[in-house]
Design a protein around this motif. Structure first.
Motif, PDB file in Angstrom:
ATOM      1  N   ASP A 105       0.743  -1.341   0.002  1.00  0.00           N
ATOM      2  CA  ASP A 105      -0.071   0.056   0.113  1.00  0.00           C
ATOM      3  C   ASP A 105       0.888   1.271  -0.058  1.00  0.00           C
ATOM      4  OD1 ASP A 105       0.995  -0.400   2.384  1.00  0.00           O
ATOM      5  OD2 ASP A 105      -1.170   0.483   3.520  1.00  0.00           O
ATOM      6  N   PHE A 106       2.435   1.240  -0.043  1.00  0.00           N
ATOM      7  CA  PHE A 106       2.950   2.398  -0.127  1.00  0.00           C
ATOM      8  C   PHE A 106       3.983   2.383  -1.229  1.00  0.00           C
ATOM      9  CE2 PHE A 106       6.180   4.564   3.037  1.00  0.00           C
ATOM     10  CZ  PHE A 106       5.445   5.482   3.341  1.00  0.00           C
ATOM     11  N   ARG A 107       3.776   1.526  -2.135  1.00  0.00           N
ATOM     12  CA  ARG A 107       4.732   1.391  -3.271  1.00  0.00           C
ATOM     13  C   ARG A 107       4.526   2.627  -4.215  1.00  0.00           C
ATOM     14  NH1 ARG A 107       5.310  -4.651  -4.609  1.00  0.00           N
ATOM     15  NH2 ARG A 107       6.253  -5.180  -2.601  1.00  0.00           N
ATOM     16  N   ASP A 108       3.367   3.061  -4.181  1.00  0.00           N
ATOM     17  CA  ASP A 108       3.254   4.541  -5.257  1.00  0.00           C
ATOM     18  C   ASP A 108       3.926   5.441  -4.599  1.00  0.00           C
ATOM     19  OD1 ASP A 108       1.347   3.229  -6.997  1.00  0.00           O
ATOM     20  OD2 ASP A 108      -0.581   3.765  -6.178  1.00  0.00           O
ATOM     21  N   TYR A 109       3.904   5.713  -3.456  1.00  0.00           N
ATOM     22  CA  TYR A 109       4.387   6.691  -2.628  1.00  0.00           C
ATOM     23  C   TYR A 109       6.235   6.528  -2.865  1.00  0.00           C
ATOM     24  CZ  TYR A 109       6.549   9.684   0.827  1.00  0.00           C
ATOM     25  OH  TYR A 109       7.329  10.475   1.777  1.00  0.00           O
ATOM     26  N   VAL A 110       6.501   5.231  -2.792  1.00  0.00           N
ATOM     27  CA  VAL A 110       7.897   4.962  -3.032  1.00  0.00           C
ATOM     28  C   VAL A 110       8.325   5.525  -4.312  1.00  0.00           C
ATOM     29  CG1 VAL A 110       9.809   3.280  -3.304  1.00  0.00           C
ATOM     30  CG2 VAL A 110       8.084   3.337  -1.060  1.00  0.00           C
ATOM     31  N   ARG A 111       7.439   5.156  -5.304  1.00  0.00           N
ATOM     32  CA  ARG A 111       7.869   5.643  -6.884  1.00  0.00           C
ATOM     33  C   ARG A 111       7.720   6.726  -6.863  1.00  0.00           C
ATOM     34  NH1 ARG A 111       3.597   2.150  -8.717  1.00  0.00           N
ATOM     35  NH2 ARG A 111       4.264   0.228  -7.913  1.00  0.00           N
ATOM     36  N   ASP A 112       6.840   7.698  -6.446  1.00  0.00           N
ATOM     37  CA  ASP A 112       6.842   9.104  -6.733  1.00  0.00           C
ATOM     38  C   ASP A 112       7.920   9.790  -6.011  1.00  0.00           C
ATOM     39  OD1 ASP A 112       4.257   8.714  -8.066  1.00  0.00           O
ATOM     40  OD2 ASP A 112       3.091   9.355  -6.203  1.00  0.00           O
ATOM     41  N   SER A 113       8.340   9.080  -4.960  1.00  0.00           N
ATOM     42  CA  SER A 113       9.640   9.768  -4.154  1.00  0.00           C
ATOM     43  C   SER A 113      10.849   9.506  -5.159  1.00  0.00           C
ATOM     44  CB  SER A 113       9.749   9.217  -2.509  1.00  0.00           C
ATOM     45  OG  SER A 113       8.582   9.356  -1.971  1.00  0.00           O
ATOM     46  N   ILE A 114      10.935   8.420  -5.684  1.00  0.00           N
ATOM     47  CA  ILE A 114      11.981   8.115  -6.413  1.00  0.00           C
ATOM     48  C   ILE A 114      11.960   9.187  -7.582  1.00  0.00           C
ATOM     49  CG2 ILE A 114      13.247   6.323  -7.828  1.00  0.00           C
ATOM     50  CD1 ILE A 114      12.275   4.352  -5.664  1.00  0.00           C
ATOM     51  N   VAL A 115      10.968   9.314  -8.286  1.00  0.00           N
ATOM     52  CA  VAL A 115      10.879  10.213  -9.359  1.00  0.00           C
ATOM     53  C   VAL A 115      11.216  11.690  -8.744  1.00  0.00           C
ATOM     54  CG1 VAL A 115       9.239  11.594 -10.890  1.00  0.00           C
ATOM     55  CG2 VAL A 115       9.428   8.734 -10.726  1.00  0.00           C
ATOM     56  N   ARG A 116      10.878  12.015  -7.818  1.00  0.00           N
ATOM     57  CA  ARG A 116      11.120  13.450  -7.345  1.00  0.00           C
ATOM     58  C   ARG A 116      12.456  13.555  -6.998  1.00  0.00           C
ATOM     59  NH1 ARG A 116       6.492  12.939  -4.497  1.00  0.00           N
ATOM     60  NH2 ARG A 116       7.421  12.137  -2.764  1.00  0.00           N
ATOM     61  N   MET A 117      13.268  12.305  -6.565  1.00  0.00           N
ATOM     62  CA  MET A 117      14.610  12.430  -6.331  1.00  0.00           C
ATOM     63  C   MET A 117      15.616  12.535  -7.652  1.00  0.00           C
ATOM     64  SD  MET A 117      15.208   9.588  -3.686  1.00  0.00           S
ATOM     65  CE  MET A 117      14.152   8.998  -2.397  1.00  0.00           C
ATOM     66  N   LEU A 118      14.861  11.895  -8.808  1.00  0.00           N
ATOM     67  CA  LEU A 118      15.551  11.935 -10.049  1.00  0.00           C
ATOM     68  C   LEU A 118      15.613  13.462 -10.654  1.00  0.00           C
ATOM     69  CD1 LEU A 118      14.648   8.543 -11.463  1.00  0.00           C
ATOM     70  CD2 LEU A 118      16.977   9.168 -10.951  1.00  0.00           C
ATOM     71  N   ARG A 119      14.407  13.940 -10.367  1.00  0.00           N
ATOM     72  CA  ARG A 119      14.098  15.141 -10.956  1.00  0.00           C
ATOM     73  C   ARG A 119      14.949  16.337 -10.428  1.00  0.00           C
ATOM     74  NH1 ARG A 119       7.942  13.825 -11.776  1.00  0.00           N
ATOM     75  NH2 ARG A 119       8.288  13.460 -13.991  1.00  0.00           N
ATOM     76  N   LYS A 120      15.027  15.985  -9.163  1.00  0.00           N
ATOM     77  CA  LYS A 120      16.251  17.051  -8.297  1.00  0.00           C
ATOM     78  C   LYS A 120      17.289  16.907  -8.533  1.00  0.00           C
ATOM     79  CE  LYS A 120      16.818  17.746  -3.369  1.00  0.00           C
ATOM     80  NZ  LYS A 120      16.437  17.464  -2.133  1.00  0.00           N
ATOM     81  N   ILE A 121      17.941  15.942  -8.738  1.00  0.00           N
ATOM     82  CA  ILE A 121      19.378  15.646  -9.410  1.00  0.00           C
ATOM     83  C   ILE A 121      19.503  15.883 -10.840  1.00  0.00           C
ATOM     84  CG2 ILE A 121      20.200  14.388  -7.415  1.00  0.00           C
ATOM     85  CD1 ILE A 121      20.084  12.024  -9.445  1.00  0.00           C
TER      86      ILE A 121
END
Length: 71
Positions: A48-64
Motif C-alpha cells: 500500500d506504500f509502493r506508489d509513494y515510494v515510486r513518486d518519491s524516487i521520481v522526485r529524487m531523480l528530478r531533483k538531481i
C-alpha cells in the motif's frame, strides 16, 4: 519492510543519490546502478506504500536532473 523502515530507506537513498550521480555521470552507467537499489526498495516496501515510494524516487531523480521537471 514496515512503513517506517521504508521511509528511513528512502531518506538514506535520497542522501546517497547525488553521490551515485557523481560516481556514474554517464547515463549508461548510472541507470543500472540506480535501478538495482530502486527496484529493491520498491519491491520490499509495503504494497500500500509502493506508489509513494515510486513518486518519491521520481522526485529524487528530478531533483538531481536525471529526469525533466514537470510543469
Amino acid at each position: 519492510m514496515t512503513h517506517n523502515q521504508t521511509l528511513a530507506a528512502l531518506d538514506r537513498f535520497e542522501a546517497t543519490i547525488g553521490q551515485l550521480s557523481l560516481t556514474y555521470p554517464h547515463e549508461v552507467d548510472f541507470w543500472p546502478a540506480f535501478a538495482t537499489y530502486a527496484n529493491e526498495l520498491e519491491a520490499t516496501s509495503p504494497l500500500d506504500f509502493r506508489d509513494y515510494v515510486r513518486d518519491s524516487i521520481v522526485r529524487m531523480l528530478r531533483k538531481i536532473g536525471r529526469l525533466p521537471a514537470t510543469n
